[in-house]
Design a protein around this motif. Sequence first.
Motif, short mmCIF file in Angstrom:
data_model
loop_
_atom_site.label_atom_id
_atom_site.label_comp_id
_atom_site.label_asym_id
_atom_site.label_seq_id
_atom_site.Cartn_x
_atom_site.Cartn_y
_atom_site.Cartn_z
N PRO A 55 51.25 63.33 73.39
CA PRO A 55 51.84 61.88 73.37
C PRO A 55 53.26 62.29 72.82
O PRO A 55 53.31 62.95 71.89
N ARG A 56 54.16 61.32 73.15
CA ARG A 56 55.45 61.31 72.31
C ARG A 56 55.36 60.93 71.28
O ARG A 56 54.61 59.85 70.69
N LEU A 57 56.13 61.43 69.93
CA LEU A 57 55.91 61.25 68.66
C LEU A 57 57.43 60.81 68.32
O LEU A 57 58.37 61.44 68.57
N PHE A 58 57.46 59.75 67.59
CA PHE A 58 58.79 59.07 67.09
C PHE A 58 58.65 58.90 65.40
O PHE A 58 57.70 58.17 65.09
N ILE A 59 59.58 59.48 64.68
CA ILE A 59 59.62 59.45 63.28
C ILE A 59 60.70 58.44 62.75
O ILE A 59 61.80 58.76 63.15
N LEU A 60 60.66 57.31 62.08
CA LEU A 60 61.62 56.64 61.53
C LEU A 60 61.38 56.52 60.06
O LEU A 60 60.57 55.98 59.58
N ALA A 61 62.42 57.25 59.16
CA ALA A 61 62.34 57.43 57.96
C ALA A 61 63.40 56.58 57.24
O ALA A 61 64.59 56.39 57.63
N ASP A 62 63.05 55.86 56.25
CA ASP A 62 63.93 55.03 55.28
C ASP A 62 64.58 55.68 54.47
O ASP A 62 63.87 56.47 53.52
N ALA B 253 59.21 66.00 68.23
CA ALA B 253 59.46 64.55 67.68
C ALA B 253 60.83 64.25 67.68
O ALA B 253 61.67 64.90 67.44
N ARG B 254 61.17 62.81 67.83
CA ARG B 254 62.44 62.39 67.64
C ARG B 254 62.63 61.54 66.66
O ARG B 254 61.64 60.87 66.17
N VAL B 255 63.65 61.91 65.56
CA VAL B 255 63.56 61.45 64.16
C VAL B 255 64.74 60.52 64.11
O VAL B 255 65.74 60.67 64.47
N ARG C 210 63.89 53.24 74.70
CA ARG C 210 63.23 52.31 75.64
C ARG C 210 62.77 53.01 76.69
O ARG C 210 61.68 52.62 77.60
N ALA C 211 63.03 54.23 77.10
CA ALA C 211 62.80 54.71 78.55
C ALA C 211 61.42 55.63 78.17
O ALA C 211 60.79 56.14 78.89
N GLN C 212 61.14 56.11 77.17
CA GLN C 212 60.22 56.97 76.51
C GLN C 212 58.99 56.12 76.08
O GLN C 212 57.96 56.89 75.78
N LEU C 213 59.26 54.83 75.39
CA LEU C 213 58.06 54.40 74.82
C LEU C 213 57.06 53.67 75.89
O LEU C 213 57.36 52.97 76.75
N ARG C 214 55.98 54.30 76.03
CA ARG C 214 54.76 54.20 76.76
C ARG C 214 53.57 54.04 76.08
O ARG C 214 53.35 54.60 74.97
N ARG C 215 52.50 53.86 76.97
CA ARG C 215 51.15 53.77 76.41
C ARG C 215 50.74 55.44 75.74
O ARG C 215 50.99 56.53 76.40
N GLY C 216 50.36 55.37 74.55
CA GLY C 216 49.86 56.35 73.78
C GLY C 216 50.98 56.90 72.91
O GLY C 216 50.90 58.14 72.19
N ALA C 217 52.27 56.38 72.90
CA ALA C 217 53.21 57.00 72.23
C ALA C 217 52.85 56.84 70.68
O ALA C 217 52.32 55.63 70.43
N GLY D 169 52.72 49.71 74.24
CA GLY D 169 51.74 50.91 74.34
C GLY D 169 51.64 51.65 72.99
O GLY D 169 50.77 52.89 72.95
N ALA D 170 52.59 51.64 71.96
CA ALA D 170 52.58 52.65 70.91
C ALA D 170 51.72 52.38 69.89
O ALA D 170 51.08 51.12 69.68
N ARG D 171 51.31 53.48 69.14
CA ARG D 171 50.28 53.35 68.02
C ARG D 171 51.49 53.71 66.78
O ARG D 171 51.78 54.80 66.57
#
Length: 395
Positions: free
Chosen positions: A230-237, A262-264, A315-322, A350-352
């Motif tokens: 699954p694609r992993l995205f991390i958003l840090a404050d 992961a994309r950070v 936008r192009a990578q967010l899909r089911r299971g991300a 579809g993101a968790r």
Amino acid sequence: MNHTPAFAPTETLAGFAALLRDHGLTVGVAEQRAILQAALALGALNGARLNAAWRAIACHSAREWKLWPDLFDRYWHPERVRGTVRVSGQTRPSRDLRQSVQQMREQMDAAQQAPTPARSAPQTAADAPQAGAGDSEAGSPRAMGGASRSAPQLEALHQRDGQMWLPQELGTLQRLARQITAQLRPLPTRRWRGVHRGQRLDLRQTLRRSVAWGGEPLAPAWQVRREEPPRLFILADVSRSMEAHAALFLRVARAFAMEAQARVFVFHTRLAEVTPLMQRDSATVQEKINAVTAGFGAGTRIAASLQDFARTHARAQLRRGARVWVMSDGFDTDAPEQLAEALQALRGRGARITWFHPTRGVPAAAAVQGARTHIHRFVPLASLADLVAAKPLLH
């Protein structure tokens, strides 16, 4: 000044390495490890030899070689340097070279002789003991973003929020990220791949092989459905309210950027991607991470940052299971209902969504409370012990 012997010497060496990096010396993980080993090998009474050994380790050019004496005296012998007195509201551990080296040697001897204590349950920043009547909450070590020096010290990696990490600590974090990445459930795709024994007969490849056998299908080819992680995205404050925890969050994000691709992203009043920086393994990464967490000013626009993330960056990578991991205390200057709308849009793709927060309890901010139905799981993260405890839940 009294300080805890089990913690101050390594912190003092880490501060010395930070000073060297601030002046352009390339002191990375390997150099910091070599400096520590040289200190333990030469002992506390060989200050001149230790100076020479460290100089050979840290200096890689003529400019750095000439700069070394001034930096060494500035840190270990500030009384020799005139005109550099600075007044600060915080006290520092002792910078006596002999004392620090001697304490490190005593630590290792005590660690080999003392029995292994029972490990306590993982704690977060909310578990710090309350200050007594004579302690000021604003002046307490926890209020300033540091661990209490009066409490018994466990492993430094599990208890401190310092921005300087030792080599063995970084290795432990990297192994933990590798283990969590391995347990992320892969996602089946519509494509198939060839295997020795599979679920479906690859008719085309089987017919090609049958040519060698006069048209008889004696060597069938099989396929299984291809799976992708699954694609992993991390958003840090990294806003002002998260200054004490942003260094830990970015260290965790960098470990997953290396292990899980992961994309950070970091955000405060706006969103910025730092994936190339996180994936770069160089001696200046620690310095740049510290610069990122230096505080971008007051205010946090979580909802606007999430909307920008979904519409522009992913936008192009967010899909089911991300997987989308948000690391924040939840305090948002946008309207409370906007966070729920932004998270709902992510779920619609579809993101968790997993929300990491630096307190034991779920963030009490109105925006987070109103968006709880769109968040798959809340995870406390104030130390690496919390990440270890959350490992079974991150799949």
